[in-house]
Design a protein around this motif. Sequence first.
Motif, PDB file in Angstrom:
ATOM      1  N   GLU A 153      17.362  17.715  65.062  1.00  0.00           N
ATOM      2  CA  GLU A 153      17.316  17.265  63.676  1.00  0.00           C
ATOM      3  C   GLU A 153      16.774  15.843  63.578  1.00  0.00           C
ATOM      4  O   GLU A 153      16.044  15.511  62.646  1.00  0.00           O
ATOM      5  CB  GLU A 153      18.707  17.350  63.031  1.00  0.00           C
ATOM      6  CG  GLU A 153      19.020  18.699  62.441  1.00  0.00           C
ATOM      7  CD  GLU A 153      18.017  19.101  61.375  1.00  0.00           C
ATOM      8  OE1 GLU A 153      17.859  18.378  60.374  1.00  0.00           O
ATOM      9  OE2 GLU A 153      17.364  20.155  61.556  1.00  0.00           O
ATOM     10  N   ARG A 156      13.021  16.215  63.912  1.00  0.00           N
ATOM     11  CA  ARG A 156      12.425  16.813  62.712  1.00  0.00           C
ATOM     12  C   ARG A 156      12.418  15.818  61.554  1.00  0.00           C
ATOM     13  O   ARG A 156      11.408  15.683  60.838  1.00  0.00           O
ATOM     14  CB  ARG A 156      13.198  18.071  62.308  1.00  0.00           C
ATOM     15  CG  ARG A 156      12.574  18.828  61.130  1.00  0.00           C
ATOM     16  CD  ARG A 156      13.503  19.899  60.598  1.00  0.00           C
ATOM     17  NE  ARG A 156      14.709  19.348  60.012  1.00  0.00           N
ATOM     18  CZ  ARG A 156      14.770  18.766  58.810  1.00  0.00           C
ATOM     19  NH1 ARG A 156      13.674  18.640  58.073  1.00  0.00           N
ATOM     20  NH2 ARG A 156      15.916  18.304  58.348  1.00  0.00           N
ATOM     21  N   GLN A 157      13.518  15.115  61.357  1.00  0.00           N
ATOM     22  CA  GLN A 157      13.608  14.199  60.227  1.00  0.00           C
ATOM     23  C   GLN A 157      12.726  12.968  60.414  1.00  0.00           C
ATOM     24  O   GLN A 157      12.152  12.468  59.443  1.00  0.00           O
ATOM     25  CB  GLN A 157      15.064  13.801  60.004  1.00  0.00           C
ATOM     26  CG  GLN A 157      15.918  14.949  59.472  1.00  0.00           C
ATOM     27  CD  GLN A 157      17.352  14.536  59.224  1.00  0.00           C
ATOM     28  OE1 GLN A 157      17.633  13.414  58.820  1.00  0.00           O
ATOM     29  NE2 GLN A 157      18.270  15.453  59.474  1.00  0.00           N
ATOM     30  N   ASP A 160       9.390  14.102  59.472  1.00  0.00           N
ATOM     31  CA  ASP A 160       9.312  14.342  58.029  1.00  0.00           C
ATOM     32  C   ASP A 160       9.242  13.044  57.222  1.00  0.00           C
ATOM     33  O   ASP A 160       8.522  12.953  56.224  1.00  0.00           O
ATOM     34  CB  ASP A 160      10.532  15.131  57.562  1.00  0.00           C
ATOM     35  CG  ASP A 160      10.263  16.621  57.486  1.00  0.00           C
ATOM     36  OD1 ASP A 160       9.103  17.034  57.690  1.00  0.00           O
ATOM     37  OD2 ASP A 160      11.216  17.388  57.229  1.00  0.00           O
ATOM     38  N   HIS A 161       9.986  12.034  57.655  1.00  0.00           N
ATOM     39  CA  HIS A 161      10.200  10.857  56.818  1.00  0.00           C
ATOM     40  C   HIS A 161       9.258   9.700  57.106  1.00  0.00           C
ATOM     41  O   HIS A 161       9.110   8.805  56.264  1.00  0.00           O
ATOM     42  CB  HIS A 161      11.648  10.361  56.980  1.00  0.00           C
ATOM     43  CG  HIS A 161      12.680  11.362  56.562  1.00  0.00           C
ATOM     44  ND1 HIS A 161      14.016  11.233  56.883  1.00  0.00           N
ATOM     45  CD2 HIS A 161      12.571  12.508  55.847  1.00  0.00           C
ATOM     46  CE1 HIS A 161      14.676  12.260  56.383  1.00  0.00           C
ATOM     47  NE2 HIS A 161      13.825  13.043  55.762  1.00  0.00           N
ATOM     48  N   THR A 248      17.333   8.864  59.129  1.00  0.00           N
ATOM     49  CA  THR A 248      17.809  10.243  59.260  1.00  0.00           C
ATOM     50  C   THR A 248      19.205  10.312  58.667  1.00  0.00           C
ATOM     51  O   THR A 248      19.773   9.295  58.275  1.00  0.00           O
ATOM     52  CB  THR A 248      17.859  10.695  60.744  1.00  0.00           C
ATOM     53  OG1 THR A 248      18.937  10.027  61.401  1.00  0.00           O
ATOM     54  CG2 THR A 248      16.549  10.388  61.464  1.00  0.00           C
ATOM     55  N   ASP A 249      19.783  11.523  58.616  1.00  0.00           N
ATOM     56  CA  ASP A 249      21.133  11.631  58.063  1.00  0.00           C
ATOM     57  C   ASP A 249      22.215  11.600  59.140  1.00  0.00           C
ATOM     58  O   ASP A 249      23.363  11.967  58.903  1.00  0.00           O
ATOM     59  CB  ASP A 249      21.275  12.882  57.185  1.00  0.00           C
ATOM     60  CG  ASP A 249      21.004  14.175  57.948  1.00  0.00           C
ATOM     61  OD1 ASP A 249      20.955  14.141  59.193  1.00  0.00           O
ATOM     62  OD2 ASP A 249      20.837  15.226  57.294  1.00  0.00           O
TER      63      ASP A 249
END
Length: 311
Positions: A153, A156-157, A160-161, A248-249
């Motif tokens: 994750e 991926r993030q 994406d960001h 990221t989260d």
Amino acid sequence: MTQPDVLVTGASGFIGSHLCQALERAGHRVRAMTRHPDRYTGAGQPVSGDVGEPASLRAPLAGVQAAYYLVHSLDSAEFEEVDARAARAFGVAAAEAGVRRIIYLGGLGAEDQQLSAHLRSRRAVETLLGQAGVPVTVLRAAVVIGHGGISWEITRQLVDHLPMMIAPRWVSTRTQPIALADVVRYLVAVLQAPESSGQVYEIGGPEVLRYIDMLQRAAKIQHKRKLPVLPVPLLTPRLSSAWLALVTDVNLATARNLVDSMTTEVVVRQNSIQRLAPGPTLGYDEAVRRALAARRAAAGRDAGRRLPRVG
């Protein structure tokens, strides 16, 4: 033929949820241990248990022949102490219940390396689980590529960001990612091989990659673009983890613990698992495609559940 009962801790988690499905397909009666059995909707029979509460382990372990230990903490500054206490209690409870062996998914890292706190904790758990006398089979892995995995994750993030990757020193560290499907295949294989009892296996995919290689290849697959890199070699681990938590989260405590581990090279140095479970492993690009496809499928299911009923 139905196989003996097997317990999976962390049954609702990233690895555990897929493992429960695979074990059921292989004919095993699965007890899926979770702190919230009333909410559990996955494969296996949900049973209540919490590795942090030793008394709660007696019922789920009663009568099982093997138990998978898929629990670890990263979201706490005291995670080493928390994990050690839980592993010791689980090993004692398993011995008292007559469990024949424990199967644990740990982390790669050579014994002669300066391991991070996270990897040291994983290695300590291997020992603590077996201190009460139950043989422990250990699989050691690096980054697992699959939808829902923390390390994937983050990749991926970030892709994406960020229009550009700020590159601290850890992006040049070598690792050996492995697809979720291969991790699950190996976890099932060791259960079905009595000779794996008490053994340690290192598992990985077919490629050794730097973290920056993983990010750039994920960017090409996700967005069909290159990911420019801006080297910032003086970015400290503390600042690097704060930056990771910002884009990221992943929470700050988890980011700090992961960044510490990202400075350690984690590659397979012995491949004895191939004698036990021969066959090719998925390459990184295919693992990424499968993770993205699983994410799209999950998003579709969630959207379907939110649609209003007609009539």
